[in-house]
Design a protein around this motif. Structure first.
Motif, short mmCIF file in Angstrom:
data_model
loop_
_atom_site.label_atom_id
_atom_site.label_comp_id
_atom_site.label_asym_id
_atom_site.label_seq_id
_atom_site.Cartn_x
_atom_site.Cartn_y
_atom_site.Cartn_z
N ALA A 107 0.84 -1.21 0.00
CA ALA A 107 0.00 0.00 0.00
C ALA A 107 0.87 1.25 0.00
O ALA A 107 0.54 2.25 -0.67
CB ALA A 107 -0.93 -0.02 1.21
N ARG A 108 1.96 1.23 0.75
CA ARG A 108 2.87 2.38 0.78
C ARG A 108 3.52 2.58 -0.59
O ARG A 108 3.73 3.70 -1.04
CB ARG A 108 3.96 2.15 1.84
CG ARG A 108 3.48 2.47 3.23
CD ARG A 108 4.66 2.44 4.22
NE ARG A 108 4.18 1.85 5.45
CZ ARG A 108 4.70 0.78 6.06
NH1 ARG A 108 5.73 0.18 5.55
NH2 ARG A 108 4.16 0.33 7.16
N ALA A 109 3.85 1.46 -1.25
CA ALA A 109 4.50 1.56 -2.56
C ALA A 109 3.53 2.12 -3.59
O ALA A 109 3.93 2.86 -4.50
CB ALA A 109 5.01 0.17 -2.99
N ARG A 110 2.26 1.79 -3.45
CA ARG A 110 1.26 2.30 -4.39
C ARG A 110 0.99 3.78 -4.15
O ARG A 110 0.64 4.51 -5.09
CB ARG A 110 -0.05 1.52 -4.25
CG ARG A 110 -0.02 0.21 -5.00
CD ARG A 110 -1.38 -0.47 -4.94
NE ARG A 110 -1.24 -1.58 -3.97
CZ ARG A 110 -2.14 -1.97 -3.11
NH1 ARG A 110 -3.29 -1.37 -3.06
NH2 ARG A 110 -1.91 -2.97 -2.30
N ALA A 111 1.14 4.23 -2.93
CA ALA A 111 0.79 5.62 -2.60
C ALA A 111 1.82 6.63 -2.95
O ALA A 111 2.71 6.67 -3.61
CB ALA A 111 0.51 5.73 -1.11
#
Length: 92
Positions: free
Chosen positions: A88-92
């Motif tokens: 999720a952090r990588a997508r954000a």
């Protein structure tokens, strides 16, 4: 030996209430001794039961403790949550 019935004099059971040569104090003492012997026998029996019960409870507790550690070591849900959080952090 030598008595009718094959019982020795020292092993012969007597009934204190029917024995003519006993004083009331002797009868009372015999009753107290018999009561103490019954109490000791009961304690011995209960001690054995308590030991078995303690071993059984201890075995159950150790089993639950061991199973808990085993099942927690098998769970990977925290690792999966961390991977989802990183994704999720990588997508954000």
């Amino acid at each position: 030996p030598g008595e009718p019935g094959g019982e020795a004099a020292f092993a012969r059971r007597i009934d204190p209430a029917r024995e003519p040569g006993l004083s009331p104090e002797q009868r009372q003492l015999m009753a107290q001794v018999e009561s103490a012997q019954r109490y000791r026998a009961l304690q011995r029996r209960l001690r054995g039961r308590n030991t078995l019960l303690a071993l059984g409870i201890g075995t159950v507790v150790v089993g639950i403790y061991g199973y808990t550690f085993y099942s927690v070591s098998q769970e990977r849900f925290l690792d999966e949550l961390e991977q989802e959080a990183e994704a999720a952090r990588a997508r954000a």
